[in-house]
Design an enzyme around this catalytic site. Structure first.
Site, PDB file in Angstrom:
ATOM      1  N   VAL A 190       0.825  -1.215   0.000  1.00  0.00           N
ATOM      2  CA  VAL A 190       0.000   0.000   0.000  1.00  0.00           C
ATOM      3  C   VAL A 190       0.858   1.264   0.000  1.00  0.00           C
ATOM      4  N   VAL A 244      14.859  -7.405  -2.503  1.00  0.00           N
ATOM      5  CA  VAL A 244      16.015  -6.532  -2.299  1.00  0.00           C
ATOM      6  C   VAL A 244      16.749  -7.000  -1.055  1.00  0.00           C
ATOM      7  N   ALA A 275       9.449   0.362   2.085  1.00  0.00           N
ATOM      8  CA  ALA A 275       8.029   0.211   2.475  1.00  0.00           C
ATOM      9  C   ALA A 275       7.701  -1.272   2.492  1.00  0.00           C
ATOM     10  N   VAL A 276       8.346  -1.986   3.430  1.00  0.00           N
ATOM     11  CA  VAL A 276       8.206  -3.449   3.482  1.00  0.00           C
ATOM     12  C   VAL A 276       7.348  -3.894   4.665  1.00  0.00           C
ATOM     13  N   GLY A 277       6.499  -3.007   5.123  1.00  0.00           N
ATOM     14  CA  GLY A 277       5.611  -3.346   6.225  1.00  0.00           C
ATOM     15  C   GLY A 277       5.992  -2.611   7.504  1.00  0.00           C
ATOM     16  N   ASP A 318      -2.785  -0.926  15.859  1.00  0.00           N
ATOM     17  CA  ASP A 318      -1.680  -1.591  15.163  1.00  0.00           C
ATOM     18  C   ASP A 318      -0.842  -2.491  16.062  1.00  0.00           C
ATOM     19  N   ALA A 326      -6.227   2.459  10.187  1.00  0.00           N
ATOM     20  CA  ALA A 326      -6.716   3.423  11.172  1.00  0.00           C
ATOM     21  C   ALA A 326      -8.154   3.099  11.593  1.00  0.00           C
ATOM     22  N   HIS A 450     -28.773   8.454 -10.606  1.00  0.00           N
ATOM     23  CA  HIS A 450     -28.167   8.518 -11.943  1.00  0.00           C
ATOM     24  C   HIS A 450     -27.859   9.971 -12.288  1.00  0.00           C
TER      25      HIS A 450
HETATM   26  P1  FAD Z   1      -0.427   4.935  15.858  1.00  0.00           P
HETATM   27  O1  FAD Z   1      -1.168   5.820  14.924  1.00  0.00           O
HETATM   28  O2  FAD Z   1       0.916   4.466  15.448  1.00  0.00           O
HETATM   29  O3  FAD Z   1      -0.350   5.718  17.240  1.00  0.00           O
HETATM   30  C1  FAD Z   1       0.307   5.207  18.347  1.00  0.00           C
HETATM   31  C2  FAD Z   1       0.752   6.369  19.210  1.00  0.00           C
HETATM   32  O4  FAD Z   1       1.233   5.852  20.438  1.00  0.00           O
HETATM   33  C3  FAD Z   1       1.903   7.177  18.609  1.00  0.00           C
HETATM   34  O5  FAD Z   1       1.597   8.546  18.641  1.00  0.00           O
HETATM   35  C4  FAD Z   1       3.081   6.846  19.507  1.00  0.00           C
HETATM   36  O6  FAD Z   1       3.989   7.944  19.621  1.00  0.00           O
HETATM   37  C5  FAD Z   1       2.371   6.580  20.830  1.00  0.00           C
HETATM   38  N1  FAD Z   1       3.127   5.737  21.765  1.00  0.00           N
HETATM   39  C6  FAD Z   1       3.732   4.551  21.541  1.00  0.00           C
HETATM   40  N2  FAD Z   1       4.282   4.068  22.676  1.00  0.00           N
HETATM   41  C7  FAD Z   1       4.003   4.978  23.636  1.00  0.00           C
HETATM   42  C8  FAD Z   1       4.301   5.061  25.028  1.00  0.00           C
HETATM   43  N3  FAD Z   1       4.967   4.080  25.659  1.00  0.00           N
HETATM   44  N4  FAD Z   1       3.892   6.140  25.710  1.00  0.00           N
HETATM   45  C9  FAD Z   1       3.197   7.138  25.084  1.00  0.00           C
HETATM   46  N5  FAD Z   1       2.893   7.110  23.784  1.00  0.00           N
HETATM   47  C10 FAD Z   1       3.285   6.044  23.079  1.00  0.00           C
HETATM   48  N6  FAD Z   1      -4.424   3.505   7.484  1.00  0.00           N
HETATM   49  C11 FAD Z   1      -5.650   3.698   6.954  1.00  0.00           C
HETATM   50  O7  FAD Z   1      -6.623   3.142   7.465  1.00  0.00           O
HETATM   51  N7  FAD Z   1      -5.828   4.497   5.854  1.00  0.00           N
HETATM   52  C12 FAD Z   1      -4.796   5.119   5.258  1.00  0.00           C
HETATM   53  O8  FAD Z   1      -4.991   5.835   4.274  1.00  0.00           O
HETATM   54  C13 FAD Z   1      -3.497   4.934   5.786  1.00  0.00           C
HETATM   55  N8  FAD Z   1      -2.432   5.548   5.232  1.00  0.00           N
HETATM   56  C14 FAD Z   1      -1.194   5.369   5.773  1.00  0.00           C
HETATM   57  C15 FAD Z   1      -0.104   5.986   5.157  1.00  0.00           C
HETATM   58  C16 FAD Z   1       1.165   5.827   5.682  1.00  0.00           C
HETATM   59  C17 FAD Z   1       2.340   6.492   5.013  1.00  0.00           C
HETATM   60  C18 FAD Z   1       1.351   5.047   6.857  1.00  0.00           C
HETATM   61  C19 FAD Z   1       2.708   4.900   7.476  1.00  0.00           C
HETATM   62  C20 FAD Z   1       0.286   4.431   7.467  1.00  0.00           C
HETATM   63  C21 FAD Z   1      -1.005   4.572   6.922  1.00  0.00           C
HETATM   64  N9  FAD Z   1      -2.110   3.946   7.487  1.00  0.00           N
HETATM   65  C22 FAD Z   1      -3.354   4.110   6.926  1.00  0.00           C
HETATM   66  C23 FAD Z   1      -1.996   3.090   8.679  1.00  0.00           C
HETATM   67  C24 FAD Z   1      -2.430   3.899   9.933  1.00  0.00           C
HETATM   68  O9  FAD Z   1      -1.624   5.048  10.032  1.00  0.00           O
HETATM   69  C25 FAD Z   1      -2.297   3.038  11.163  1.00  0.00           C
HETATM   70  O10 FAD Z   1      -3.033   1.846  10.988  1.00  0.00           O
HETATM   71  C26 FAD Z   1      -2.842   3.779  12.381  1.00  0.00           C
HETATM   72  O11 FAD Z   1      -2.155   4.974  12.598  1.00  0.00           O
HETATM   73  C27 FAD Z   1      -2.738   2.902  13.623  1.00  0.00           C
HETATM   74  O12 FAD Z   1      -3.285   3.566  14.704  1.00  0.00           O
HETATM   75  P2  FAD Z   1      -2.807   3.291  16.209  1.00  0.00           P
HETATM   76  O13 FAD Z   1      -3.539   4.279  17.040  1.00  0.00           O
HETATM   77  O14 FAD Z   1      -2.914   1.865  16.496  1.00  0.00           O
HETATM   78  O15 FAD Z   1      -1.246   3.621  16.206  1.00  0.00           O
HETATM   79  P1  NAD Z   2       2.595  -3.930   2.999  1.00  0.00           P
HETATM   80  O1  NAD Z   2       2.577  -5.128   3.856  1.00  0.00           O
HETATM   81  O2  NAD Z   2       1.327  -3.416   2.420  1.00  0.00           O
HETATM   82  O3  NAD Z   2       3.595  -4.157   1.784  1.00  0.00           O
HETATM   83  C1  NAD Z   2       4.938  -4.505   1.971  1.00  0.00           C
HETATM   84  C2  NAD Z   2       5.435  -5.234   0.719  1.00  0.00           C
HETATM   85  O4  NAD Z   2       6.850  -5.300   0.781  1.00  0.00           O
HETATM   86  C3  NAD Z   2       4.916  -6.650   0.598  1.00  0.00           C
HETATM   87  O5  NAD Z   2       4.243  -6.807  -0.630  1.00  0.00           O
HETATM   88  C4  NAD Z   2       6.181  -7.520   0.684  1.00  0.00           C
HETATM   89  O6  NAD Z   2       6.113  -8.664  -0.120  1.00  0.00           O
HETATM   90  C5  NAD Z   2       7.255  -6.547   0.211  1.00  0.00           C
HETATM   91  N1  NAD Z   2       8.619  -6.846   0.678  1.00  0.00           N
HETATM   92  C6  NAD Z   2       9.004  -7.220   1.918  1.00  0.00           C
HETATM   93  N2  NAD Z   2      10.356  -7.368   1.976  1.00  0.00           N
HETATM   94  C7  NAD Z   2      10.825  -7.074   0.736  1.00  0.00           C
HETATM   95  C8  NAD Z   2      12.127  -7.033   0.149  1.00  0.00           C
HETATM   96  N3  NAD Z   2      13.219  -7.314   0.860  1.00  0.00           N
HETATM   97  N4  NAD Z   2      12.246  -6.696  -1.160  1.00  0.00           N
HETATM   98  C9  NAD Z   2      11.143  -6.398  -1.902  1.00  0.00           C
HETATM   99  N5  NAD Z   2       9.895  -6.422  -1.394  1.00  0.00           N
HETATM  100  C10 NAD Z   2       9.732  -6.737  -0.082  1.00  0.00           C
HETATM  101  O7  NAD Z   2       3.309  -2.802   3.913  1.00  0.00           O
HETATM  102  P2  NAD Z   2       3.474  -1.229   3.697  1.00  0.00           P
HETATM  103  O8  NAD Z   2       3.148  -0.828   2.311  1.00  0.00           O
HETATM  104  O9  NAD Z   2       4.812  -0.892   4.264  1.00  0.00           O
HETATM  105  O10 NAD Z   2       2.374  -0.653   4.649  1.00  0.00           O
HETATM  106  C11 NAD Z   2       2.424  -0.903   6.068  1.00  0.00           C
HETATM  107  C12 NAD Z   2       1.057  -0.873   6.674  1.00  0.00           C
HETATM  108  O11 NAD Z   2       0.492   0.429   6.615  1.00  0.00           O
HETATM  109  C13 NAD Z   2       0.126  -1.811   5.957  1.00  0.00           C
HETATM  110  O12 NAD Z   2      -0.290  -2.798   6.863  1.00  0.00           O
HETATM  111  C14 NAD Z   2      -1.033  -0.987   5.525  1.00  0.00           C
HETATM  112  O13 NAD Z   2      -2.251  -1.560   5.899  1.00  0.00           O
HETATM  113  C15 NAD Z   2      -0.857   0.361   6.231  1.00  0.00           C
HETATM  114  N6  NAD Z   2      -1.173   1.408   5.253  1.00  0.00           N
HETATM  115  C16 NAD Z   2      -2.458   1.518   4.823  1.00  0.00           C
HETATM  116  C17 NAD Z   2      -2.770   2.457   3.852  1.00  0.00           C
HETATM  117  C18 NAD Z   2      -4.181   2.557   3.370  1.00  0.00           C
HETATM  118  O14 NAD Z   2      -5.059   2.018   4.024  1.00  0.00           O
HETATM  119  N7  NAD Z   2      -4.442   3.218   2.255  1.00  0.00           N
HETATM  120  C19 NAD Z   2      -1.787   3.273   3.308  1.00  0.00           C
HETATM  121  C20 NAD Z   2      -0.489   3.101   3.757  1.00  0.00           C
HETATM  122  C21 NAD Z   2      -0.203   2.173   4.746  1.00  0.00           C
END
Ligand code: FAD
Ligand code: NAD
Length: 474
Positions: A190, A244, A275-277, A318, A326, A450
């Site tokens: 993603v 990679v 962006a490998v997870g 998460d 989210a 529509h």
């Molecule tokens: P987080 O948002 O990670 O929040 C956890 C918080 O806890 C952080 O602020 C951290 O600083 C704080 N924390 C951790 N440990 C402690 C501690 N010990 N004391 C105090 N604070 C602490 N998801 C979607 O559904 N739609 C999207 O379009 C989407 N786009 C994304 C794009 C990108 C680039 C990325 C990286 C992620 C995206 N995601 C998306 C995934 C989404 O951001 C996460 O699934 C979501 O933020 C998880 O929510 P959370 O509250 O579990 O954790």
């Molecule tokens: P992802 O799991 O979606 O994709 C990671 C990809 O990296 C996989 O396809 C995997 O096969 C590949 N990969 C792993 N190791 C590799 C290597 N060594 N070389 C080449 N490919 C490799 O993870 P992401 O894109 O990093 O996103 C992380 C999380 O953030 C996801 O769980 C996603 O749900 C969340 N997210 C959600 C949104 C959204 O909802 N629109 C947007 C961004 C992120």
């Protein structure tokens, strides 16, 4: 010693939602968060608001407009002259949106009576949380319930360490101050697709390296193939089956080594996004002997109701099993707050929508065709191409397909998969339908306005019984 009903650790979309909901139930709530931005400022909202969903969508929107202004306006008969890029302004807009939304959480905390606290939270044991602000003066908070919502963090590859400049994670990649001429994206998931699209539209030559042979392996493969074809047309380059395994920076360039079926290869690029997870983040969250268990991958173990097994200690978002999304975390937050308040609450984990905000968007809910085949479920399929949808044509976005899968036995909708304009908005009708165990016929007999994009869903549902009106039924 301060006393609370609920202490939430983490103010991302899981934690802050749980905190607000618990306060709405009349509980005395504190929510602790340690997020720090690159400029040292603190903000609530976690990854989602500061470095994920919100900033990425801001850039996706801006970059798509730039792309359309350059390549599509002519078609509409709009003459705008030379279209230029002012990345500084684009980034300022992105940062402004983030600031507005994170500030919004502070305001919501105040309005709901949640005590928002910046600093580190650590569970000492049931009913006890240590709160450490920046000045290091720790305080013990006594509480009836603890909600752990510490989120996740990007995975770093062993031989490709982040250097914050050339080899970066998704957060840094949202804040580039110039467009890299060439960009390697490790991981075709993603993040790879969304951020790869942003920088490709803004002018970078983007190569996505994906270890798996299948593109978007978790998605329905008909939809994934259609999406891949469209992304390639936009100029994104893909190397599938390419794992990679090393990356080195020298002379301002990154040299990547990857392995595919044909052997070892090299790719030289200006920047690399890894962006490998993501992995669950629980560093410093739990004192020794709390009884809260982590599984082999580091996720906090919970049951379907997000109970950790330690009395009155819950974990959401998460940092626990399930998709890292989210909306999944927020709904867990609501469920847990309701359970704490003594209400009946549950979450339907089978009906969680996924959306990839590329152009066109990719969205789905429920089972894929591959999953149904594997499980031996007998099903009917209906598809409809956006090429025959009037609104999509008017929008100059008449590409992609909507697909409805329904049970052969009783017509219940088992999955819906879309690649097409605003698929992320369209999927919500299907999520609601599945939440109510609707049949394909329920969608067939629902009046769709529509001309709207939603008519593609209506037609795909009709096609399940070979009754589509605006397509030849095969
Ligand atoms: P987080 O948002 O990670 O929040 C956890 C918080 O806890 C952080 O602020 C951290 O600083 C704080 N924390 C951790 N440990 C402690 C501690 N010990 N004391 C105090 N604070 C602490 N998801 C979607 O559904 N739609 C999207 O379009 C989407 N786009 C994304 C794009 C990108 C680039 C990325 C990286 C992620 C995206 N995601 C998306 C995934 C989404 O951001 C996460 O699934 C979501 O933020 C998880 O929510 P959370 O509250 O579990 O954790
Ligand atoms: P992802 O799991 O979606 O994709 C990671 C990809 O990296 C996989 O396809 C995997 O096969 C590949 N990969 C792993 N190791 C590799 C290597 N060594 N070389 C080449 N490919 C490799 O993870 P992401 O894109 O990093 O996103 C992380 C999380 O953030 C996801 O769980 C996603 O749900 C969340 N997210 C959600 C949104 C959204 O909802 N629109 C947007 C961004 C992120």
């Amino acid at each position: 010693m301060s006393k609370y009903d609920v202490v939430v650790i983490g103010a991302g979309p899981a934690g802050y939602v749980a905190a607000i909901r618990a306060a709405q139930h009349g509980k005395k709530v504190a929510c602790i968060d340690s997020w720090k931005n690159y400029d040292g400022s603190k903000a609530f909202g976690g990854t989602c608001l500061n470095a994920g969903c919100i900033p990425s969508k801001a850039l996706l929107e801006s970059s798509e407009l730039y792309e359309r202004a350059r390549h599509e306006f002519d078609t509409h008969g709009i003459k705008v002259g030379d279209v230029g890029l002012d990345l500084g302004t684009m980034q300022k807009r992105r940062a402004g949106i983030v600031k507005q939304f994170t500030g919004g959480i502070t305001a919501l905390f105040k309005a709901n009576g949640v005590q928002g606290m910046f600093g580190k939270g650590r569970m000492l044991g049931p009913g006890k949380v240590e709160y450490t602000p920046d000045d290091g003066n720790s305080e013990i908070l006594e509480t009836e319930h603890i909600v752990l919502a510490s989120g996740s963090t990007p995975i770093e590859l062993p031989n490709i360490p982040f250097d914050e400049k050339h080899i970066v994670d998704s957060w840094r990649a949202l804040e580039f101050d110039s467009v890299p001429p060439t960009l390697g994206v490790i991981g075709g998931g993603v993040i790879g697709l969304e951020l790869g699209s942003v920088w490709s539209r803004l002018g970078a030559e983007v190569t996505v390296l994906e270890a798996l042979d299948d593109f978007l392996a978790l998605a329905d493969q008909q939809i994934a193939k259609d999406a891949m074809r469209q992304f390639k047309k936009q100029g994104l380059k893909f190397k599938l089956g390419a794992r990679v395994n090393a990356g080195k920076v020298s002379d301002g360039k990154v040299k990547l080594s990857y392995q595919d079926k044909k052997g070892e290869h090299q790719l030289e690029v200006d920047k690399v996004i890894v962006a490998v997870g993501r992995r669950p983040y629980t560093d410093g969250l739990l004192a020794d002997g709390t009884g809260v268990k982590l599984d082999q991958r580091g996720f906090i173990e919970v049951d379907d109701e997000c109970r950790t097994g330690v009395s009155n200690v819950w974990a959401i978002g998460d940092c626990v099993r399930g998709p890292m999304l989210a909306h999944k975390g927020s709904e867990e937050g609501i469920m847990v707050a309701d359970l704490i308040a003594g209400e009946v609450a549950e979450l339907n984990y089978n009906v969680i929508p996924s959306v990839i905000y590329t152009a066109p968007e990719v969205a789905w809910v429920g089972k894929t065709e591959e999953e149904l085949k594997k499980a031996g479920v007998r099903y009917k399929v209906g598809t409809f191409n956006f090429g025959a949808n009037g609104r999509a044509k008017a929008m100059e976005q008449a590409t992609g397909v909507a697909k409805v899968l329904a049970a052969q036995a009783d017509d219940e909708i088992l999955g819906v998969h879309i690649v097409g304009p605003l698929a992320g908005e369209l999927i919500q009708e299907c999520v609601l339908a599945m939440e109510f165990s609707a049949s394909a016929e329920d969608i067939q007999r629902t009046i769709h306005a529509h001309p709207t994009l939603s008519e593609a869903i209506h037609e795909a549902a009709l096609a399940v019984d070979k009754m589509a009106i605006h397509a030849i039924n095969k």
